[in-house]
Design a protein around this motif. Sequence first.
Motif, PDB file in Angstrom:
ATOM      1  N   TYR B  82     -10.657  29.996  -4.603  1.00 33.65           N
ATOM      2  CA  TYR B  82     -11.445  28.831  -4.995  1.00 33.65           C
ATOM      3  C   TYR B  82     -11.956  28.991  -6.426  1.00 33.65           C
ATOM      4  N   LEU B  85      -9.105  28.460  -8.819  1.00 33.39           N
ATOM      5  CA  LEU B  85      -8.552  27.121  -8.937  1.00 33.39           C
ATOM      6  C   LEU B  85      -9.596  26.061  -9.286  1.00 33.39           C
ATOM      7  N   SER B  86     -10.874  26.419  -9.165  1.00 32.09           N
ATOM      8  CA  SER B  86     -11.922  25.448  -9.471  1.00 32.09           C
ATOM      9  C   SER B  86     -11.784  24.971 -10.905  1.00 32.09           C
ATOM     10  N   LEU B  97      -6.884  22.554  -6.619  1.00 28.56           N
ATOM     11  CA  LEU B  97      -7.887  22.740  -5.567  1.00 28.56           C
ATOM     12  C   LEU B  97      -7.834  21.591  -4.566  1.00 28.56           C
ATOM     13  N   PHE B  98      -8.141  21.895  -3.317  1.00 26.77           N
ATOM     14  CA  PHE B  98      -8.157  20.893  -2.251  1.00 26.77           C
ATOM     15  C   PHE B  98      -6.790  20.250  -2.025  1.00 26.77           C
TER      16      PHE B  98
END
Lengths: 272, 234, 242
Positions: B82, B85-86, B97-98
């Motif tokens: 996270y 990739l944030s 992300l997501f």
Amino acid sequence: MAMTRRLLFWLAFAAAAAPAGAQDRFITVASTTSTEQSGLFGFILPIFQKSTGIQVRVVALGTGQALDMARRGDADVVFVHDPAAERKFVSEGYGVGHRDVMYNDFVLIGPKRDPAKVAGGKDIAAALQKVQAAQAPFVSRGDKSGTHAAELRLWKEAGIDMPAQKGPWYRETGSGMGPALNTASSMNAYILADRGTWLSFKNRGDLGVVVEGDKRLFNQYGVMLVNPVKHPHVKKDLGQTFVDWVVSPHGQRAIAQYAIGGQQLFFPNAAP
Amino acid sequence: MDTLSLAFREAAGLIGRGDATLTAIVALSLQVSLSAVALASALGLPLGAWIAVHRFPGRQSLIVLLNALMGLPPVVVGLLVYLLLSRAGPLGPLGMLFTPTAMVVAQTILILPIVAALARQVVEDAWREYDEQLRSFGVRPFGASLTLLWDCRFSLATAVLAGFGRAAAEVGAVMIVGGNIDGVTRVMTTAIALETSKGDLPLALALGLVLVTLVLTVNAGAHVIREAARRRYG
Amino acid sequence: MKSPESLLPLTIDAVTFVAGGRVILDRISAEIASGPRTVILGPNGAGKSVLMRLAHGLLAPTSGAVRWQSLERRGERRRQAMVFQRPVVLRRSALDNVVYPLKVAGLARTECQRRAFAALERVGLARLADRPARVLSGGEQQRLALARAWALDPEVLFLDEPTANLDPGATREVEAVIAAIHASGTKIVMSTHNLGQARRLGDEVLLLNQGRLVERGPAETFFRQPATAEAAAFIKGELPWQ
């Protein structure tokens, strides 16, 4: 052998990569577990998508987490329920165009046998004082969420400095509303919950609403765009479309229409 | 017990009527975990074989590290990916992300040590048996590692299955990097977590039963293929 | 078949091998020339296997040197091969097992298949070509290993106690193959602790005991009239326990 494996790998990778690029018109909304788990988003978002063609991807965390995520730039819009934290977010420069959207209320949930004798009361501060006096088991979310912030505010109203003055009867789970309710249900403990999540919660055990209606239990939700100046990649046009829709008569009507068992969960109150 | 029987009935109902949401969630779960397994194997099997066959300073420490990483907590991996990739992180501009891709990345990192460590053990045991003969043929270490990978394919299949099991069962990593977004990154494990937190325990259990059935089916299928191949090739 | 620059003679020059603090081979010197079948004889623990591996190149001597007359390796191709006491077969068909080292040596695919099949025929395993090699019997696997080595057309073939694990019937079959390989022009260097086998297969004998080269000579002379007392004791089976 090596060929087959390589082929499988590329196929799998392609398959995994496909969905990511499938939808280009979408926004990421950081919201709270109460809005998602109550089923509100499941109801109003398809209406929004039908009307605008924009897919809304909701990442449901606690309010504190949602705002942190937005600070990092991982969301386009925030939709949370902690006015104090939201004001701070805006003053830090991370949010723009804040609008009030809707409200519901918190309720104090407690076990049927009611060791603190608070059932039927209309004064939340008095009720909390009685819970502490009786040292009755109380579950707190303890996760910087909107509900948690509200809970701490109410303890303060009752003249109790939580969590500084906690005892073994006060259990912080550090979790979302649902898991906290699960814990309270199995412990037969008191817990502060938002009505929306409570209405859609299924594992009630012996719990029921014991205190409601106090004006201080008012729970305001707000929405705003993540500041595109701070995070240029934010989808400001699509995001603003969502913000505008949610406070528009169309969006507000959709919110009001959402009900569980005939009971409305959220009450739209956006200023025109 | 009541919840359990309710769960069984609900599971049967969900599967029986081919519930569309369930199908989508199952498909995504398989997509993510199988991709992660494929990627982790493509990287981990050669890596494990390479370590097994080569001698270099620090080799023992690397082996200990690899074995230890098998116990990497999924939620820690999720957190690290996270942060990577944030938008605020180094790989933010990728916008990964997501998305299911982020989930594949996180799970690949999670199971890579498992595949590599087990491959190393299997290949090293075989190397002891094959070492002299292969060197007698003049096979170079790299070629030897490939030959051993193929020769140990049945034992390695078990290592790959172990990786798949771990990937399919974990919730910590995919929850954080995927965000459990309805219709986009919701997989079986995060759906179970969601239904549990909504207090819908029978549904959560039902999904759990579906997941277990899924993993069982994959393992059974692999077993059948392995046995058939074993009979053909010894 | 043989290149003008032959590998042989192989010169083993004062080779010593020490492992785990023990002296396994103690200054062995010998020259192995082409032609006769050379048998390395000796009791268990004499150092025969280590000597074979040093000659083949699997081990490096602690001191001394092993020298071939010309380049032992032409590109990817090795000009000598080795068959071990326990055959190591890959998890694939018998034919593919023979093809494998040919592919490693860089031969074209069709050539590999042709040679492999021919080799299997010569050792009498042609009908088992598609059988998984791992399900073959011990004797069949050893013949497979021989076919594999033979297909490489080596100038020298080392065999380290190739029939030690086999029953008499399988031993006979393997010895027949070894004889055929020798007849096709490959130099045979074989180790054994079995006197009968040495008598059957050896043209010249090198006797090893406790890491030393005790005696060397043509087989007939060696068995009829050994020059050393140690050799005589060994032939009679009276060599003292290690």
